[in-house]
Design an enzyme around this catalytic site. Sequence first.
Site, PDB file in Angstrom:
ATOM      1  N   ASP A  54       0.943  -0.953  -0.050  1.00  8.06           N
ATOM      2  CA  ASP A  54      -0.371   0.303   0.092  1.00  8.06           C
ATOM      3  C   ASP A  54       0.773   1.465  -0.042  1.00  8.06           C
ATOM      4  O   ASP A  54       1.407   1.660   1.162  1.00  8.06           O
ATOM      5  CB  ASP A  54      -1.281  -0.538   1.425  1.00  8.06           C
ATOM      6  CG  ASP A  54      -1.991   0.994   1.624  1.00  8.06           C
ATOM      7  OD1 ASP A  54      -3.061   1.477   0.974  1.00  8.06           O
ATOM      8  OD2 ASP A  54      -0.901   2.440   1.648  1.00  8.06           O
ATOM      9  N   TYR A  58       3.144   9.721  -0.725  1.00 14.56           N
ATOM     10  CA  TYR A  58       4.255   9.460   0.213  1.00 14.56           C
ATOM     11  C   TYR A  58       5.883   9.409  -0.696  1.00 14.56           C
ATOM     12  O   TYR A  58       6.512   9.472  -0.147  1.00 14.56           O
ATOM     13  CB  TYR A  58       4.288   8.158  -0.002  1.00 14.56           C
ATOM     14  CG  TYR A  58       3.196   7.712   0.600  1.00 14.56           C
ATOM     15  CD1 TYR A  58       1.859   8.360   1.910  1.00 14.56           C
ATOM     16  CD2 TYR A  58       2.133   6.027   1.162  1.00 14.56           C
ATOM     17  CE1 TYR A  58       1.001   7.878   2.228  1.00 14.56           C
ATOM     18  CE2 TYR A  58       1.541   5.743   1.759  1.00 14.56           C
ATOM     19  CZ  TYR A  58       0.788   6.168   2.269  1.00 14.56           C
ATOM     20  OH  TYR A  58      -0.544   6.072   3.046  1.00 14.56           O
ATOM     21  N   LYS A 105      -3.042   5.994  -4.363  1.00 17.68           N
ATOM     22  CA  LYS A 105      -4.259   6.548  -3.729  1.00 17.68           C
ATOM     23  C   LYS A 105      -4.165   8.304  -4.456  1.00 17.68           C
ATOM     24  O   LYS A 105      -2.857   9.060  -4.619  1.00 17.68           O
ATOM     25  CB  LYS A 105      -3.976   7.401  -2.565  1.00 17.68           C
ATOM     26  CG  LYS A 105      -3.786   5.954  -1.591  1.00 17.68           C
ATOM     27  CD  LYS A 105      -4.149   5.905  -0.198  1.00 17.68           C
ATOM     28  CE  LYS A 105      -3.742   5.011   0.821  1.00 17.68           C
ATOM     29  NZ  LYS A 105      -1.668   4.469   0.610  1.00 17.68           N
ATOM     30  N   HIS A 112      -7.480   9.648  -1.436  1.00 18.03           N
ATOM     31  CA  HIS A 112      -7.562   9.793  -0.324  1.00 18.03           C
ATOM     32  C   HIS A 112      -7.969  10.449   0.709  1.00 18.03           C
ATOM     33  O   HIS A 112      -7.483   9.731   2.100  1.00 18.03           O
ATOM     34  CB  HIS A 112      -5.133  10.256  -0.467  1.00 18.03           C
ATOM     35  CG  HIS A 112      -4.663   9.372   0.516  1.00 18.03           C
ATOM     36  ND1 HIS A 112      -2.763   9.620   0.398  1.00 18.03           N
ATOM     37  CD2 HIS A 112      -4.096   9.275   1.794  1.00 18.03           C
ATOM     38  CE1 HIS A 112      -2.562   9.058   1.350  1.00 18.03           C
ATOM     39  NE2 HIS A 112      -3.477   8.977   2.650  1.00 18.03           N
TER      40      HIS A 112
END
Length: 277
Positions: free
Chosen positions: A47, A52, A77, A110
């Site tokens: 994931d 990120y 996401k 998200h």
Amino acid sequence: MTKTVPTLTLNDGHTIPQLGFGVFKVDPDETMRIVTDALEVGYRHIDTAAIYGNEVGVGDSIARSGIDREDLFITTKLWNDRQGTESVFDAFDESLEKLGLEYVDLYLIHWPTPAQDKYVESWKALEKIRETGRARSIGVSNFLEPHLQRLLAETDVVPAVDQIELHPAHQQPATTAFARRHGIQIEAWGPLGQGKYPLLDEHVVAIAAEAHRKTPAQVIIRWHLQTGNIVFPKSTRRERMIENFDVFDFELTRSEMSAITSLERVGRVGAHPNEVN
């Protein structure tokens, strides 16, 4: 390590491994090594997210793993500043390119970011992406019951999952109950409380850990699995990855499950979804 991770069936017919590996706050420069370790330990569900900044590292580790793509389940996401029809398509293309993949197994919005009021529009774009097959399943993250109600009322596809902050101290019963009534699987982020709540020190957790000769973290992960949550604890240490994966050779009793469930305290580690805009 050869352990079979149980799978759950999503409302679109696809299956998802119930235990995965999350890369939130994993240094992009370290991501390839860390995800490679996770894959070697046995994780097949990874994931990540655009925000990120480590999709490239995830993709590199997948490419070098030698694991058949069909044996992996990859999630990424859509970040908040890319909501809106055309920007969703562009953001998705960028994520696929960074991952080096032809498709992802799951694509999520998200956060609802209600102040923007674009999550319904964005969801309709995700529906179109799913139609192309480049995202096999689509879902949401950090959506509360009112956000889910609006999606169900104004769009055609019910989200496959809702990924929310969930741990024994914050179980979000209203959101989880609504989701389960509508066939939406729950994914738990921050499954161990992220250190804010001393869940690993709770007496009932320690008692269960001692009874099963497991660690407190393993007991809480097992609680998630038996509750029916999809869970992906994050660790940068291989030995902890192995520990978190070693949760399929014991089962908590009904009384142990109830005792851990009773740790609910109504309090978030992360931000409130209505305030992330």
